[in-house]
Every structure is written in C-alpha cells, then in structure tokens.
Design an enzyme around this catalytic site. Structure first.
Site, PDB file in Angstrom:
ATOM      1  N   GLY A  71       0.773  -1.278  -0.207  1.00 16.21           N
ATOM      2  CA  GLY A  71      -0.102  -0.020  -0.112  1.00 16.21           C
ATOM      3  C   GLY A  71       0.810   1.267  -0.068  1.00 16.21           C
ATOM      4  O   GLY A  71       0.566   2.177  -0.583  1.00 16.21           O
ATOM      5  N   THR A  72       1.851   1.465   0.682  1.00 11.37           N
ATOM      6  CA  THR A  72       2.859   2.465   0.833  1.00 11.37           C
ATOM      7  C   THR A  72       3.335   2.810  -0.583  1.00 11.37           C
ATOM      8  O   THR A  72       3.280   4.069  -0.806  1.00 11.37           O
ATOM      9  CB  THR A  72       3.849   2.172   1.928  1.00 11.37           C
ATOM     10  N   ASN A 150      -7.559   3.839   9.463  1.00 13.03           N
ATOM     11  CA  ASN A 150      -7.024   2.386   9.946  1.00 13.03           C
ATOM     12  C   ASN A 150      -7.179   2.400  11.239  1.00 13.03           C
ATOM     13  O   ASN A 150      -7.291   0.984  11.972  1.00 13.03           O
ATOM     14  CB  ASN A 150      -5.674   2.167   9.487  1.00 13.03           C
ATOM     15  N   GLN A 178      -7.524   0.028   3.853  1.00 13.21           N
ATOM     16  CA  GLN A 178      -8.528  -0.641   4.874  1.00 13.21           C
ATOM     17  C   GLN A 178      -9.839  -0.833   4.360  1.00 13.21           C
ATOM     18  O   GLN A 178     -10.655  -1.503   5.062  1.00 13.21           O
ATOM     19  CB  GLN A 178      -8.529   0.551   6.160  1.00 13.21           C
ATOM     20  N   SER A 198      -3.942  -2.951  -0.340  1.00  8.84           N
ATOM     21  CA  SER A 198      -2.851  -3.647   0.016  1.00  8.84           C
ATOM     22  C   SER A 198      -3.254  -5.265   0.358  1.00  8.84           C
ATOM     23  O   SER A 198      -4.317  -5.337   0.829  1.00  8.84           O
ATOM     24  CB  SER A 198      -2.237  -3.263   1.070  1.00  8.84           C
ATOM     25  N   GLY A 199      -2.470  -6.152  -0.432  1.00  8.56           N
ATOM     26  CA  GLY A 199      -2.924  -7.486  -0.222  1.00  8.56           C
ATOM     27  C   GLY A 199      -3.007  -8.138   1.195  1.00  8.56           C
ATOM     28  O   GLY A 199      -4.007  -8.687   1.517  1.00  8.56           O
ATOM     29  N   HIS A 200      -2.191  -7.765   2.085  1.00  6.48           N
ATOM     30  CA  HIS A 200      -1.977  -8.370   3.298  1.00  6.48           C
ATOM     31  C   HIS A 200      -3.273  -7.841   4.210  1.00  6.48           C
ATOM     32  O   HIS A 200      -3.533  -8.471   5.425  1.00  6.48           O
ATOM     33  CB  HIS A 200      -0.756  -8.150   4.115  1.00  6.48           C
ATOM     34  N   THR A 236      10.823  -7.333 -11.391  1.00  4.29           N
ATOM     35  CA  THR A 236      10.240  -8.604 -11.776  1.00  4.29           C
ATOM     36  C   THR A 236       9.039  -8.717 -11.182  1.00  4.29           C
ATOM     37  O   THR A 236       9.021  -8.706  -9.871  1.00  4.29           O
ATOM     38  CB  THR A 236      11.378  -9.477 -11.440  1.00  4.29           C
ATOM     39  N   CYS A 324       5.080   3.635  19.404  1.00  3.36           N
ATOM     40  CA  CYS A 324       6.340   3.757  19.993  1.00  3.36           C
ATOM     41  C   CYS A 324       7.586   4.191  19.383  1.00  3.36           C
ATOM     42  O   CYS A 324       8.107   3.187  18.889  1.00  3.36           O
ATOM     43  CB  CYS A 324       6.317   2.603  21.129  1.00  3.36           C
TER      44      CYS A 324
HETATM   45  N1  PLP Z   1      -2.886   2.932   4.320  1.00  4.70           N
HETATM   46  C1  PLP Z   1      -3.671   2.592   5.243  1.00  4.70           C
HETATM   47  C2  PLP Z   1      -4.825   3.183   5.613  1.00  4.70           C
HETATM   48  C3  PLP Z   1      -3.042   1.548   6.033  1.00  4.70           C
HETATM   49  O1  PLP Z   1      -3.891   1.159   7.010  1.00  4.70           O
HETATM   50  C4  PLP Z   1      -1.890   0.712   5.525  1.00  4.70           C
HETATM   51  C5  PLP Z   1      -1.368  -0.237   6.807  1.00  4.70           C
HETATM   52  O2  PLP Z   1      -1.662  -0.456   7.679  1.00  4.70           O
HETATM   53  C6  PLP Z   1      -1.134   1.567   4.578  1.00  4.70           C
HETATM   54  C7  PLP Z   1      -1.797   2.431   3.932  1.00  4.70           C
HETATM   55  C8  PLP Z   1       0.176   0.904   4.260  1.00  4.70           C
HETATM   56  O3  PLP Z   1       0.171  -0.450   3.725  1.00  4.70           O
HETATM   57  P1  PLP Z   1       1.294  -1.464   3.342  1.00  4.70           P
HETATM   58  O4  PLP Z   1       1.587  -1.961   4.934  1.00  4.70           O
HETATM   59  O5  PLP Z   1       0.737  -2.419   2.567  1.00  4.70           O
HETATM   60  O6  PLP Z   1       2.407  -0.597   2.878  1.00  4.70           O
END
Ligand code: PLP
Length: 409
Positions: A71-72, A150, A178, A198-200, A236, A324
């Site tokens: 996602g980032t 999130n 999210q 984001s897949g995870h 890749t 933290c």
């Molecule tokens: N944006 C939101 C709202 C998120 O909650 C997160 C991850 O917690 C991200 C972006 C970043 O995603 P990633 O962990 O896949 O980089």
C-alpha cells in the site's frame, strides 16, 4: 494457548485457498513472466487472469490495475505521479488523519517545496466538506483522502468529496487499503483517479499491492526499470503473490456481504459489551459511518500499552493508537486530530475483526477486559485525578463486587 487475533487492520491471515493457489508458483512454475521461453513466458497469462479478478473487485478495467509491492508504494506512486504530471502546481490537499504512507510523504513534500493543506476532522473523525471546497485553489495538484481510517474505521464520504474535487478539475487519490474487501467499491461509477489497496489486509500475503489508475489519467512511474506493468512499474513481477491476490480478490467479492453482516454483528456485540460493562470508556470514531470490522475504544485514566500487555497474557491480540517511536510513547495523530481529551488519548484500543473471528473469541474478550481495566485503574497514576472527576473507582468496585483478578482466568 491459542491466539485470539483481533488485529486484522494491522494484517490478516492468508486464506487457505489463497495459499493453495500460490504454492505451485513457488515450486513448479517459478519462471520469470518476462522471459522469452514458454516456461516463464506462459506465466504472463496467469498474471493477466489475476489482474482481471482484482479489476472485478474494484469495478475497474484490467488495464487500470498496476501491481505494486504494498500500500505504501501505491500511495507514493500515485501522489508522486500527480505532482510530476503537473509540475506547475504546488499544493496538495489531504486530511490530518491519513496513514503515514500518505501523511509522512506529505511532510516530506513540504520540505521539497510543496504546500500541503491538512484538513482538520471533528470529534467523530470526519472532515467538513465546506472547508474542503474552500481549500481548493488553482494551484492544487491533488486531493488525497483515505477511504476508511485504519485506527478508528471511520469512513469518509468518498464520492461526495470526489464531486467537489472534480468540479475544480483536480486529481483525486484515495487510500483504500483498509476499505477494500470490507465495503463494496465500484470504480466504474466513481470520481476517483487513483486508488490504492494492499494484499495483506484482505487475506493475501504481504508484499503485494495494487495501484488503480483511471484510464486517461496521466501517469509517471515511481520505480523506473523494466517494461513490467506496461512500463508503469519496473521490477520482476511477484508472481506467487499476484496469483494469491487474484484469489483473495475473488474471495473478497464472495465474502463482502458476510463482512457487513456477520463480522459487524460480532463487532457490535464486542463494542456494546465493553461500553456497557466498563465505566468511563467511550467509542472513538463515527458510530455508523465506519468499517464493519473495527471498533476503537478509549478507556479513561490508563495506558493503552498496559491494556495490550494484559490482553497479550491471554493470547488476545489488539492494537493501541500510540506509536512507540524514538523511545517515547506518542499518542496517535489520528486521535489527537479528533480532539480527544488527554485522559482518553493514551488509553485507546483498536479491536479489528475478520471473517475468521468467532463468537467464542468475542465472549472471551468480554470476560477478561473488565477486570483488566479495573486492575490497571487501581494502580494508575491518574487514580487521584479520576477519583476527583467522578469517584469512578468506587463505582467500579461496587459493580464488580469481587476481587479483581478472580474474574480473569
Ligand atoms: N494506508 C492505510 C490506511 C493503511 O492502514 C496501511 C497499512 O496499515 C497502509 C496504507 C500501508 O500499507 P502497506 O502496509 O501495504 O504498505
């Protein structure tokens, strides 16, 4: 001790069916889809099938889907592309409650000479649409607003925001990391230009994400390299993860109704149970405009980290709003932006459920939480302040009517 995992906004378990679909691509079909030979080259077709499945989840066209690593990366690629394609514009409008993937990038962009407008939110985490409208100028290159928060799960009215943004002909980026899989989204009837997932977060593995770019919107790649992803993202292709995400997208379409019914029902039972059993706590976020799986509750006078450690002893995984960093406990910028009082800021806990969450797990949390909170309040440095405020300790003891740890097994 089995784990009760209520931290699904942090990451999710890979679905068994997703893993099963991925495994042959790690062992048998390990070729490079960009290769000339059939062994590798044939995988390009499988990637396209996965792309079609992700497109179906978003109501998008397959050519609008770019696979990324997370996602980032998607957020960075979208924002940088919007700025590079409009070099004369120097303003970005975003909100005060974005994820660091957007928020920290915006802070960096300020150092690079951009002007960033951070729209404030109200106590429920929503922006004022009039304020949004007033903030847009001829210099605004992009509006970047998350779909769902999130930490609190609060959902922004994306399409109403998009209408205001589009009236001014400005690009619109939505961080939907999210939201995807938890609420339905349809890009074919949307004002959104860039959307990120984001897949995870939806039962696919870590290390795979998607950037949706609306057809016709100009784009410049963040990662310059090979011709992968039609020249829009070098590197890749992560074939097993892409295949896994395709399957996860297919499952998300099947399960989205379950998210808004069964998962929400369990979430509501947890939330109402905690709020009714424990004195001096409150819901953080919007009561209804919210992800069905998320509840963020502030417990006055105690530290969120202490609650998490106590929950951990029972194998319960949740999350606090504090980050933290650099050795000091900084209260969450999201909760601060919502104007939460000091006594709640440090004691907020996020529980985020998934389709794997069971009713028995919710029962267990409801069983242990009241005693955890009571014990921590008894040793809290804010005890005196609290006593003065409402004599809550007295009330808590009367309500429990028994020893604190007795109730916790
Ligand atoms: N944006 C939101 C709202 C998120 O909650 C997160 C991850 O917690 C991200 C972006 C970043 O995603 P990633 O962990 O896949 O980089």
């Amino acid at each position: 001790m089995s784990v009760i995992y209520l931290d699904n906004n942090a990451t999710t378990r890979v679905d068994e069916a997703v893993l099963e679909e991925m495994l042959p691509y790690l062992t048998e079909y390990y070729g490079n889809p960009s290769s000339m030979h059939t062994f590798g080259g044939q995988l390009a077709r499988n990637i396209e099938q996965a792309r079609e499945k992700v497109a179906a989840l978003l109501g998008a066209q397959p050519t609008e889907i770019i696979f990324t690593s997370c996602g980032t990366e998607g957020d960075n690629a979208a924002i940088r592309a919007a700025l590079r394609t409009q070099p004369d514009k120097k303003n970005i409008v975003t909100t005060a409650v974005e994820h660091p993937a957007v928020y920290t990038l915006c802070k960096r962009l300020e150092k690079e000479g951009y002007r960033v407008t951070y729209l404030p939110v109200n106590g429920k985490g929503l922006i004022d649409l009039k304020e949004l409208k007033a903030s847009l100028t001829d210099d605004t290159a992009l509006v970047s607003v998350m779909c769902a928060n999130n930490e609190t799960g609060t959902i922004f009215p994306i399409e109403r925001i998009g209408q205001i943004v589009k009236e001014r002909g400005i690009l619109f980026h939505v961080d939907a990391v999210q939201a995807v899989g938890k609420v339905p989204l349809n890009m074919s009837e949307s004002t959104v230009d860039f959307l990120v997932l984001s897949g995870h977060k939806l039962h696919a593995p870590k290390g795979i994400g998607v950037l949706y770019v609306r057809k016709g919107v100009r784009f410049r790649p963040l990662l310059i390299g090979g011709h992968q992803e039609r020249g829009r993202r070098g590197g890749t292709s992560n074939v097993p993860a892409i295949i896994g995400l395709g399957k996860a997208a297919e499952l998300a379409i099947q399960h989205v109704t379950e998210e808004v019914t069964q998962v929400k029902e369990l979430r509501d039972r947890l939330e109402q149970g905690l709020l009714s059993q424990i004195p001096d706590c409150q819901l953080n976020g919007h009561p209804s405009m919210r992800l069905p799986n998320t509840t963020n509750i502030g417990f006055k006078y105690i530290e969120g980290e202490a609650i998490l450690l106590s929950l951990d002893r029972f194998g319960i995984c949740a999350s606090s709003g504090s980050a933290c960093t650099s050795g000091s406990l900084e209260p969450s910028h999201v909760l601060r932006a919502m104007g939460l009082p000091y006594t709640l800021l440090h004691g907020s806990i996020r529980f985020s459920l998934s389709r794997y969450t069971t009713s028995a797990e919710i029962d267990r949390v409801l069983e242990v939480m009241p005693a955890i909170v009571e014990r921590l309040r008894m040793i809290s440095p804010f005890k005196n302040e609290a006593d003065e405020e409402h004599g809550w300790l007295q009330t808590a003891r009367e309500q429990q009517g028994r020893g604190v740890m007795e109730t916790v097994k």
